[in-house]
Design an enzyme around this catalytic site. Structure first.
Site, mmCIF file in Angstrom:
data_model
loop_
_atom_site.group_PDB
_atom_site.id
_atom_site.type_symbol
_atom_site.label_atom_id
_atom_site.label_comp_id
_atom_site.label_asym_id
_atom_site.label_seq_id
_atom_site.Cartn_x
_atom_site.Cartn_y
_atom_site.Cartn_z
ATOM 1 N N ILE A 147 2.754 -2.437 -3.550
ATOM 2 C CA ILE A 147 1.649 -2.962 -4.282
ATOM 3 C C ILE A 147 1.629 -1.751 -5.368
ATOM 4 O O ILE A 147 0.848 -0.735 -5.023
ATOM 5 C CB ILE A 147 0.478 -3.549 -3.886
ATOM 6 C CG1 ILE A 147 0.887 -4.619 -3.117
ATOM 7 C CG2 ILE A 147 -0.390 -3.852 -4.965
ATOM 8 C CD1 ILE A 147 -0.008 -5.187 -2.378
ATOM 9 N N CYS A 148 1.947 -1.756 -6.834
ATOM 10 C CA CYS A 148 1.606 -0.988 -7.773
ATOM 11 C C CYS A 148 2.201 0.406 -7.448
ATOM 12 O O CYS A 148 3.370 0.421 -7.287
ATOM 13 C CB CYS A 148 0.124 -1.044 -8.102
ATOM 14 S SG CYS A 148 -0.369 -0.217 -9.630
ATOM 15 N N GLN A 149 1.208 1.301 -7.423
ATOM 16 C CA GLN A 149 1.598 2.814 -7.110
ATOM 17 C C GLN A 149 2.431 2.669 -5.593
ATOM 18 O O GLN A 149 3.158 3.381 -5.464
ATOM 19 C CB GLN A 149 0.582 3.655 -7.071
ATOM 20 C CG GLN A 149 0.807 5.066 -6.799
ATOM 21 C CD GLN A 149 -0.260 5.912 -6.356
ATOM 22 O OE1 GLN A 149 -1.430 5.611 -6.015
ATOM 23 N NE2 GLN A 149 -0.259 7.163 -6.921
ATOM 24 N N GLY A 151 4.240 0.315 -4.791
ATOM 25 C CA GLY A 151 5.531 0.007 -4.938
ATOM 26 C C GLY A 151 6.325 1.014 -5.204
ATOM 27 O O GLY A 151 7.539 1.146 -4.814
#
Length: 355
Positions: A147-149, A151
Protein backbone atom coordinates in the site's frame (compact mmCIF):
# COMPACT_ATOMS: atom_id res chain seq x y z
CA UNK A 1 -28.70 44.85 -11.13
CA UNK A 2 -31.42 43.00 -9.29
CA UNK A 3 -31.29 43.65 -5.53
CA UNK A 4 -30.65 40.74 -3.22
CA UNK A 5 -33.88 39.51 -1.72
CA UNK A 6 -33.25 39.19 2.00
CA UNK A 7 -36.22 37.98 4.01
CA UNK A 8 -35.76 38.56 7.74
CA UNK A 9 -38.04 35.65 8.65
CA UNK A 10 -36.07 33.16 6.53
CA UNK A 11 -32.76 34.56 7.77
CA UNK A 12 -33.89 34.23 11.37
CA UNK A 13 -35.01 30.64 10.77
CA UNK A 14 -31.67 29.74 9.18
CA UNK A 15 -29.84 31.21 12.16
CA UNK A 16 -32.04 29.25 14.55
CA UNK A 17 -31.45 26.01 12.60
CA UNK A 18 -27.71 26.66 12.50
CA UNK A 19 -27.56 27.39 16.23
CA UNK A 20 -29.60 24.29 17.00
CA UNK A 21 -27.31 22.14 14.86
CA UNK A 22 -24.23 23.54 16.58
CA UNK A 23 -25.75 22.85 19.98
CA UNK A 24 -26.64 19.29 19.02
CA UNK A 25 -23.18 18.90 17.55
CA UNK A 26 -21.47 19.98 20.75
CA UNK A 27 -23.57 17.45 22.65
CA UNK A 28 -22.64 14.70 20.19
CA UNK A 29 -18.95 15.59 20.47
CA UNK A 30 -19.07 15.58 24.26
CA UNK A 31 -20.93 12.26 24.32
CA UNK A 32 -18.78 10.55 21.70
CA UNK A 33 -17.15 7.45 23.12
CA UNK A 34 -13.49 6.64 22.56
CA UNK A 35 -12.98 6.39 18.82
CA UNK A 36 -12.24 2.77 17.97
CA UNK A 37 -10.14 1.87 14.94
CA UNK A 38 -8.70 -1.43 13.83
CA UNK A 39 -11.96 -3.26 14.44
CA UNK A 40 -11.28 -6.77 13.08
CA UNK A 41 -10.06 -9.39 15.60
CA UNK A 42 -6.36 -10.13 15.24
CA UNK A 43 -3.43 -11.71 17.05
CA UNK A 44 0.22 -10.64 17.26
CA UNK A 45 2.20 -13.62 15.95
CA UNK A 46 5.69 -12.22 15.41
CA UNK A 47 7.67 -9.19 16.54
CA UNK A 48 11.09 -7.71 15.88
CA UNK A 49 12.26 -4.38 17.31
CA UNK A 50 9.29 -1.99 16.81
CA UNK A 51 7.64 -4.22 14.20
CA UNK A 52 4.62 -6.37 15.06
CA UNK A 53 3.13 -8.87 12.61
CA UNK A 54 -0.60 -9.45 13.07
CA UNK A 55 -2.74 -12.30 11.81
CA UNK A 56 -6.46 -11.60 11.39
CA UNK A 57 -9.09 -14.10 12.47
CA UNK A 58 -10.80 -15.97 9.65
CA UNK A 59 -14.59 -15.42 9.79
CA UNK A 60 -16.81 -18.35 10.69
CA UNK A 61 -17.78 -20.40 7.67
CA UNK A 62 -14.87 -19.18 5.52
CA UNK A 63 -12.08 -21.53 4.45
CA UNK A 64 -8.80 -19.59 4.09
CA UNK A 65 -6.57 -19.96 1.06
CA UNK A 66 -3.39 -21.99 1.50
CA UNK A 67 -1.14 -19.09 0.43
CA UNK A 68 -1.13 -16.34 3.08
CA UNK A 69 -1.49 -12.66 2.18
CA UNK A 70 1.01 -10.23 3.71
CA UNK A 71 -0.02 -6.55 3.77
CA UNK A 72 2.93 -4.16 3.67
CA UNK A 73 1.78 -0.69 4.70
CA UNK A 74 3.56 2.65 4.37
CA UNK A 75 5.80 4.05 7.10
CA UNK A 76 4.24 7.50 7.13
CA UNK A 77 0.80 6.66 8.55
CA UNK A 78 -0.80 3.98 10.68
CA UNK A 79 -2.16 0.82 9.05
CA UNK A 80 -5.56 0.88 10.77
CA UNK A 81 -6.76 2.85 7.75
CA UNK A 82 -7.28 -0.59 6.21
CA UNK A 83 -9.63 -1.56 9.05
CA UNK A 84 -10.96 1.77 10.24
CA UNK A 85 -14.54 0.75 11.03
CA UNK A 86 -16.88 -2.20 10.68
CA UNK A 87 -18.50 -1.18 7.40
CA UNK A 88 -15.37 0.39 5.88
CA UNK A 89 -12.69 -2.25 6.21
CA UNK A 90 -10.38 -3.51 3.49
CA UNK A 91 -9.23 -6.19 5.93
CA UNK A 92 -12.76 -7.45 6.54
CA UNK A 93 -13.45 -7.58 2.82
CA UNK A 94 -10.29 -9.57 2.13
CA UNK A 95 -11.10 -12.03 4.90
CA UNK A 96 -14.55 -12.56 3.42
CA UNK A 97 -12.96 -13.64 0.12
CA UNK A 98 -10.93 -16.32 1.89
CA UNK A 99 -7.60 -14.54 2.24
CA UNK A 100 -5.48 -15.50 5.25
CA UNK A 101 -4.49 -11.95 6.10
CA UNK A 102 -1.35 -10.80 7.89
CA UNK A 103 -0.36 -7.16 8.34
CA UNK A 104 2.93 -5.50 9.28
CA UNK A 105 2.60 -2.76 11.89
CA UNK A 106 5.83 -0.74 11.79
CA UNK A 107 5.18 0.91 15.14
CA UNK A 108 6.59 4.29 16.14
CA UNK A 109 10.32 4.70 15.41
CA UNK A 110 12.37 6.69 17.92
CA UNK A 111 15.95 7.93 17.96
CA UNK A 112 17.21 4.38 18.53
CA UNK A 113 15.94 3.61 15.02
CA UNK A 114 17.45 6.62 13.25
CA UNK A 115 20.20 4.54 11.60
CA UNK A 116 17.79 2.00 10.07
CA UNK A 117 18.20 1.81 6.29
CA UNK A 118 16.04 0.63 3.41
CA UNK A 119 18.05 -2.58 3.47
CA UNK A 120 16.97 -3.12 7.08
CA UNK A 121 13.31 -2.73 6.12
CA UNK A 122 13.34 -4.72 2.86
CA UNK A 123 15.95 -7.46 3.35
CA UNK A 124 15.50 -7.45 7.11
CA UNK A 125 11.99 -6.88 8.44
CA UNK A 126 9.91 -7.79 5.38
CA UNK A 127 12.04 -10.82 4.60
CA UNK A 128 11.75 -12.02 8.21
CA UNK A 129 7.95 -11.76 8.02
CA UNK A 130 7.87 -13.65 4.72
CA UNK A 131 10.08 -16.39 6.15
CA UNK A 132 7.79 -16.64 9.18
CA UNK A 133 4.74 -17.07 6.93
CA UNK A 134 6.46 -19.63 4.72
CA UNK A 135 7.48 -21.68 7.74
CA UNK A 136 4.11 -21.37 9.48
CA UNK A 137 2.07 -22.29 6.41
CA UNK A 138 4.59 -24.73 4.93
CA UNK A 139 4.73 -22.90 1.61
CA UNK A 140 7.57 -21.56 -0.53
CA UNK A 141 5.87 -18.31 -1.56
CA UNK A 142 3.43 -15.74 -0.19
CA UNK A 143 1.04 -13.22 -1.70
CA UNK A 144 1.89 -9.59 -0.95
CA UNK A 145 -0.37 -6.52 -0.93
CA UNK A 146 1.66 -3.31 -0.83
CA UNK A 147 0.00 0.00 0.00
CA UNK A 148 1.42 3.36 -1.17
CA UNK A 149 5.03 3.52 0.06
CA UNK A 150 4.53 -0.06 1.21
CA UNK A 151 3.84 -0.90 -2.42
CA UNK A 152 7.21 0.56 -3.38
CA UNK A 153 8.78 -1.53 -0.60
CA UNK A 154 6.96 -4.59 -1.96
CA UNK A 155 8.28 -3.97 -5.47
CA UNK A 156 11.80 -3.73 -4.08
CA UNK A 157 11.27 -6.96 -2.19
CA UNK A 158 9.83 -8.77 -5.21
CA UNK A 159 12.79 -7.57 -7.28
CA UNK A 160 15.31 -8.91 -4.78
CA UNK A 161 13.40 -12.06 -3.75
CA UNK A 162 11.26 -13.08 -6.75
CA UNK A 163 11.30 -16.71 -5.66
CA UNK A 164 9.36 -15.86 -2.48
CA UNK A 165 6.47 -13.88 -4.03
CA UNK A 166 3.61 -15.80 -5.65
CA UNK A 167 1.34 -12.85 -6.48
CA UNK A 168 1.78 -9.11 -5.94
CA UNK A 169 -0.94 -6.50 -5.48
CA UNK A 170 0.08 -2.84 -5.44
CA UNK A 171 -2.34 -0.11 -4.35
CA UNK A 172 -1.77 3.60 -5.08
CA UNK A 173 1.93 2.80 -5.41
CA UNK A 174 4.41 5.29 -6.87
CA UNK A 175 6.67 3.83 -9.57
CA UNK A 176 7.57 6.83 -11.72
CA UNK A 177 8.19 9.62 -9.23
CA UNK A 178 8.51 12.39 -11.82
CA UNK A 179 5.28 12.32 -13.78
CA UNK A 180 3.62 15.64 -14.69
CA UNK A 181 1.28 16.96 -12.02
CA UNK A 182 2.97 15.12 -9.15
CA UNK A 183 2.86 17.94 -6.60
CA UNK A 184 4.59 16.02 -3.82
CA UNK A 185 7.49 15.08 -6.07
CA UNK A 186 7.81 18.63 -7.41
CA UNK A 187 7.83 19.99 -3.87
CA UNK A 188 10.62 17.69 -2.70
CA UNK A 189 13.02 18.17 -5.63
CA UNK A 190 14.81 21.15 -4.10
CA UNK A 191 14.69 20.10 -0.45
CA UNK A 192 18.10 19.51 1.14
CA UNK A 193 17.34 16.05 2.52
CA UNK A 194 20.84 15.57 3.94
CA UNK A 195 20.57 18.79 5.93
CA UNK A 196 17.15 17.80 7.27
CA UNK A 197 18.25 14.33 8.40
CA UNK A 198 21.63 15.47 9.73
CA UNK A 199 19.89 18.19 11.75
CA UNK A 200 16.88 16.30 13.12
CA UNK A 201 17.93 12.65 13.06
CA UNK A 202 14.46 11.21 12.57
CA UNK A 203 12.00 13.23 10.50
CA UNK A 204 9.00 14.27 12.63
CA UNK A 205 5.74 12.72 11.51
CA UNK A 206 3.95 15.99 12.21
CA UNK A 207 6.19 17.78 9.70
CA UNK A 208 5.34 15.27 6.98
CA UNK A 209 1.66 15.38 7.88
CA UNK A 210 1.45 19.13 7.38
CA UNK A 211 3.40 18.76 4.13
CA UNK A 212 0.74 16.38 2.79
CA UNK A 213 -2.08 18.64 3.96
CA UNK A 214 -0.46 21.66 2.30
CA UNK A 215 -0.85 20.01 -1.12
CA UNK A 216 -4.62 20.66 -0.90
CA UNK A 217 -4.76 23.36 1.78
CA UNK A 218 -8.28 24.63 1.16
CA UNK A 219 -10.09 21.29 1.16
CA UNK A 220 -7.91 19.51 3.74
CA UNK A 221 -7.33 22.24 6.31
CA UNK A 222 -10.31 24.56 5.96
CA UNK A 223 -13.31 23.48 3.97
CA UNK A 224 -13.76 20.11 5.65
CA UNK A 225 -14.19 21.79 9.04
CA UNK A 226 -16.76 24.18 7.59
CA UNK A 227 -18.59 21.21 6.06
CA UNK A 228 -18.42 19.39 9.38
CA UNK A 229 -21.13 21.68 10.74
CA UNK A 230 -23.66 20.00 8.44
CA UNK A 231 -23.00 16.60 10.02
CA UNK A 232 -22.72 17.55 13.68
CA UNK A 233 -26.29 16.57 14.48
CA UNK A 234 -25.66 13.00 13.26
CA UNK A 235 -23.72 10.97 15.89
CA UNK A 236 -22.60 8.31 13.40
CA UNK A 237 -21.24 10.87 10.95
CA UNK A 238 -19.46 12.64 13.81
CA UNK A 239 -17.71 9.40 14.77
CA UNK A 240 -16.77 8.72 11.15
CA UNK A 241 -15.26 12.20 10.92
CA UNK A 242 -13.33 11.78 14.17
CA UNK A 243 -11.95 8.41 13.06
CA UNK A 244 -10.52 10.01 9.96
CA UNK A 245 -9.10 12.93 11.95
CA UNK A 246 -7.47 10.50 14.37
CA UNK A 247 -5.79 8.65 11.50
CA UNK A 248 -4.70 11.79 9.65
CA UNK A 249 -2.86 13.17 12.65
CA UNK A 250 -1.46 9.84 13.89
CA UNK A 251 1.82 10.12 11.99
CA UNK A 252 4.92 8.23 13.21
CA UNK A 253 8.34 9.79 12.96
CA UNK A 254 10.48 8.47 10.10
CA UNK A 255 13.79 6.69 10.67
CA UNK A 256 16.29 9.25 9.40
CA UNK A 257 18.52 7.12 7.19
CA UNK A 258 15.58 5.33 5.57
CA UNK A 259 13.90 8.67 4.88
CA UNK A 260 17.14 10.01 3.41
CA UNK A 261 17.61 7.04 1.11
CA UNK A 262 14.00 6.67 -0.02
CA UNK A 263 13.52 10.37 -0.72
CA UNK A 264 16.81 10.88 -2.53
CA UNK A 265 16.89 7.59 -4.47
CA UNK A 266 13.25 7.58 -5.52
CA UNK A 267 11.66 11.04 -5.29
CA UNK A 268 14.76 12.91 -6.44
CA UNK A 269 16.55 10.29 -8.61
CA UNK A 270 13.52 8.26 -9.75
CA UNK A 271 15.22 4.99 -8.84
CA UNK A 272 12.68 2.52 -10.25
CA UNK A 273 12.88 4.14 -13.69
CA UNK A 274 16.52 5.26 -13.82
CA UNK A 275 18.02 2.38 -11.83
CA UNK A 276 21.11 2.57 -9.68
CA UNK A 277 19.50 1.70 -6.33
CA UNK A 278 21.25 -1.15 -4.53
CA UNK A 279 20.17 -2.97 -1.38
CA UNK A 280 22.33 -5.66 0.13
CA UNK A 281 24.69 -5.34 -2.82
CA UNK A 282 21.97 -6.14 -5.39
CA UNK A 283 20.40 -3.60 -7.73
CA UNK A 284 16.65 -3.01 -7.72
CA UNK A 285 15.36 -3.96 -11.17
CA UNK A 286 11.63 -4.15 -11.89
CA UNK A 287 12.38 -6.64 -14.67
CA UNK A 288 13.00 -9.13 -11.88
CA UNK A 289 9.36 -8.81 -10.79
CA UNK A 290 8.03 -11.75 -12.81
CA UNK A 291 5.08 -12.86 -10.64
CA UNK A 292 1.49 -11.94 -11.57
CA UNK A 293 0.80 -8.30 -10.66
CA UNK A 294 -2.47 -6.49 -9.93
CA UNK A 295 -1.82 -2.75 -9.97
CA UNK A 296 -4.61 -0.61 -8.47
CA UNK A 297 -4.62 3.18 -8.67
CA UNK A 298 -7.04 6.00 -7.85
CA UNK A 299 -8.08 8.39 -10.61
CA UNK A 300 -8.33 11.42 -8.30
CA UNK A 301 -5.21 10.66 -6.23
CA UNK A 302 -3.33 13.88 -5.41
CA UNK A 303 -0.43 12.10 -3.66
CA UNK A 304 0.23 9.31 -6.19
CA UNK A 305 -1.18 10.40 -9.57
CA UNK A 306 -2.45 7.58 -11.82
CA UNK A 307 0.44 7.93 -14.27
CA UNK A 308 2.92 7.45 -11.42
CA UNK A 309 1.37 4.04 -10.70
CA UNK A 310 0.62 2.99 -14.28
CA UNK A 311 4.32 3.33 -15.10
CA UNK A 312 4.78 -0.13 -13.59
CA UNK A 313 3.36 -1.86 -16.68
CA UNK A 314 6.21 -1.32 -19.17
CA UNK A 315 8.94 -1.79 -16.57
CA UNK A 316 7.96 -5.06 -14.92
CA UNK A 317 8.27 -8.55 -16.38
CA UNK A 318 5.06 -9.77 -14.77
CA UNK A 319 3.73 -12.98 -16.30
CA UNK A 320 0.25 -11.52 -15.88
CA UNK A 321 -0.22 -7.78 -15.46
CA UNK A 322 -3.65 -6.39 -14.57
CA UNK A 323 -4.72 -2.82 -13.79
CA UNK A 324 -7.73 -1.61 -11.84
CA UNK A 325 -8.67 2.07 -11.92
CA UNK A 326 -10.76 3.34 -9.00
CA UNK A 327 -12.81 6.55 -9.42
CA UNK A 328 -11.76 8.17 -6.16
CA UNK A 329 -8.88 9.50 -4.11
CA UNK A 330 -5.87 8.23 -2.19
CA UNK A 331 -7.89 7.43 0.94
CA UNK A 332 -11.28 6.74 -0.61
CA UNK A 333 -9.85 3.62 -2.22
CA UNK A 334 -9.91 2.06 1.27
CA UNK A 335 -12.74 3.71 3.16
CA UNK A 336 -15.47 4.59 0.66
CA UNK A 337 -18.58 2.50 0.26
CA UNK A 338 -17.79 2.08 -3.44
CA UNK A 339 -14.37 0.65 -2.60
CA UNK A 340 -15.94 -1.93 -0.28
CA UNK A 341 -18.18 -3.10 -3.13
CA UNK A 342 -15.64 -3.02 -5.96
CA UNK A 343 -11.97 -2.89 -4.98
CA UNK A 344 -11.67 -5.43 -2.16
CA UNK A 345 -13.79 -8.12 -3.87
CA UNK A 346 -11.73 -7.63 -7.04
CA UNK A 347 -8.50 -8.23 -5.11
CA UNK A 348 -9.89 -11.37 -3.51
CA UNK A 349 -11.19 -12.71 -6.84
CA UNK A 350 -7.87 -12.02 -8.57
CA UNK A 351 -5.89 -13.78 -5.84
CA UNK A 352 -8.26 -16.75 -5.66
CA UNK A 353 -7.95 -17.31 -9.40
CA UNK A 354 -4.19 -17.67 -8.91
CA UNK A 355 -4.14 -19.63 -5.65
Amino acid sequence: MRPIDIRPDKLAQEMLDYTSKLGQGMENLLNADAIDTGVSPKEAVYSEDKLVLYRYDTPAGVTPQKTPLLIVYALVNRPYMTDIQEDRSTIKGLLATGQDVYLIDWGYPDQADSALTLDDYINGYIDSCVDYLCETHEVDQVNILGICQGGAFSLMYASLHPDKVKNLVTMVTPVDFKTPGNLLSAWVQNVDIDLAVDTMGNIPGELLNWTFLSLKPFSLTGQKYVNMVDMLDDPDKVKNFLRMEKWIFDSPDQAGETFRQFTKDFYQKNGFINGGVKLGGKEIDLKNVDCPVLNIYALQDHLVPPDASKALNPWSAARTYTELAFPGGHIGIYVSGKAQKEVTPAIGKWLNERS
